[in-house]
Design an enzyme around this catalytic site. Sequence first.
Site, PDB file in Angstrom:
ATOM      1  N   ASP A  34       0.830  -1.207   0.000  1.00 29.84           N
ATOM      2  CA  ASP A  34       0.000   0.000   0.000  1.00 29.84           C
ATOM      3  C   ASP A  34       0.868   1.261   0.000  1.00 29.84           C
ATOM      4  OD1 ASP A  34      -2.347   1.506   0.084  1.00 29.84           O
ATOM      5  OD2 ASP A  34      -2.653   1.221   2.224  1.00 29.84           O
ATOM      6  N   THR A 123      -0.717 -11.210   3.099  1.00 28.62           N
ATOM      7  CA  THR A 123       0.374 -12.052   3.607  1.00 28.62           C
ATOM      8  C   THR A 123       1.453 -11.271   4.346  1.00 28.62           C
ATOM      9  OG1 THR A 123       1.579 -11.928   1.519  1.00 28.62           O
ATOM     10  CG2 THR A 123       0.040 -13.778   1.805  1.00 28.62           C
TER      11      THR A 123
END
Length: 169
Positions: A34, A123
């Site tokens: 992100d 993850t």
Amino acid sequence: MTAITLVQGDITLQTADAIVNAANSSLLGGSGVDGAIHRRGGPAILEECRRLRASQYGKGLPTGQAVATTAGDLDARWVIHTVGPVYQVSGGDPTLLASCYRESLRVADALGARTVAFPAISTGVYRWPMEDAARIAVQTVRAAETEVEEVRFVLFDERAYTAFAAQLP
């Protein structure tokens, strides 16, 4: 049938119609994928995310959903933001993780995207076990009815690459 390819590397350096961002629900940037997408993509992505928050996503983007913005300075037309589940919070509910891939492909189809680059959603700091995440991702993409011609899983390290490679024949 959608081709599935694997690449070990940095998703922000990929050339694709759409790059999928493993976003947090605020849509305002964060850590990991992100943060990297927001940094490399530049302020145009954040501006569109702020507009989305001010309109239909005032409480943030729900887990498992997806929405698109410009790709800013990335070598793509769009960034598709999806919020993956936090493994401990969701209890490891595979339907939430699968929804991230399905909804991202649905948004890609609506945009007319033919190549989509995905990270290994949930993850990192969301701690979904890599092997399980790889299985869910590959199975979901294979089962999806989509016009996307290539799904490229862009995996940051050798461990992730190996886990995803084990899911392909």
